[in-house]
Design an enzyme around this catalytic site. Structure first.
Site, mmCIF file in Angstrom:
data_model
loop_
_atom_site.group_PDB
_atom_site.id
_atom_site.type_symbol
_atom_site.label_atom_id
_atom_site.label_comp_id
_atom_site.label_asym_id
_atom_site.label_seq_id
_atom_site.Cartn_x
_atom_site.Cartn_y
_atom_site.Cartn_z
ATOM 1 N N VAL A 1 0.833 -1.202 0.000
ATOM 2 C CA VAL A 1 0.000 0.000 0.000
ATOM 3 C C VAL A 1 0.872 1.258 0.000
ATOM 4 O O VAL A 1 0.549 2.245 -0.664
ATOM 5 C CB VAL A 1 -0.965 -0.002 1.214
ATOM 6 C CG1 VAL A 1 -1.768 1.296 1.282
ATOM 7 C CG2 VAL A 1 -1.909 -1.199 1.144
ATOM 8 N N CYS A 2 1.984 1.226 0.715
ATOM 9 C CA CYS A 2 2.845 2.399 0.875
ATOM 10 C C CYS A 2 3.254 3.048 -0.457
ATOM 11 O O CYS A 2 3.109 4.264 -0.611
ATOM 12 C CB CYS A 2 4.078 2.051 1.705
ATOM 13 S SG CYS A 2 3.682 1.467 3.368
#
Length: 187
Positions: A46-47
């Protein structure tokens, strides 16, 4: 976690920024608007989508006089390696702060003690170094740069117009409210 309307704590850290390692401190966040954007770790899932979204909207943040600082507990060396190996991260031109000691992450109360990772924390800081907005999301919930831009614009508007407030879903140019006894029970 009562950080709203509190002044940021002192810190010093090393960031990867535009091909160089630079020192960043709490003093660098003063005198302009800043967003400090914590994320768990480099080389994850996700980062990079969140950091890429910020990179895609960075020019608009800059137009508003806002500097973005991403922070994870990785080192500045890891940030450099990630920047050089990921197309998404390679487009980042804002400072990527390395916080391997957890000093910055603890200062903003988003360190997962025992794990050494940061929660997904977003902090909007005014030119006086005071936190005006914050958001913490769960591990699997990515953030949205467009919504962050809206919050920054609202915070800037309220600072410039101290007798007005921005209602839900307020967008730049829309009507605001002037709190008074006349409004009580009529909204």
């Amino acid at each position: 976690m009562a950080l709203i309307n509190t002044e940021i704590k002192p810190f010093t850290a090393t960031a990867f920024h535009n091909g160089s390692f630079v020192e960043v401190s709490d003093q660098d966040l003063r005198g302009k608007w800043a967003v400090v954007f914590f994320y768990p770790a480099d080389f994850t899932f996700v980062c990079p989508t969140e950091l890429g979204d910020l990179a895609d909207n960075y020019a608009e943040f800059q137009r508003l006089g806002v500097e973005i600082y991403s922070v994870s507990t990785d080192t500045h060396f890891t940030h450099k390696a990630w920047h050089e190996t990921s197309d998404t991260i390679g487009k980042i031109t804002y400072p990527m702060i390395g916080d391997p000691t957890g000093e910055v992450t603890r200062n903003f109360d988003v360190l997962r003690e025992g794990q050494g990772l940061a929660d997904r924390g977003t902090f909007v800081i005014d030119p006086d170094g005071v936190i005006q907005a914050m958001e913490i999301t769960a591990e699997g919930v990515g953030r949205n740069a467009a919504e962050l831009l809206r919050k920054v614009k609202a915070a800037q508007y309220v600072r410039e117009h101290p007798n007005e407030v921005c209602p839900a879903k307020w967008e730049e140019g829309e009507d605001t409210l002037t709190p008074s006894l006349d409004l009580v029970g009529k909204i």
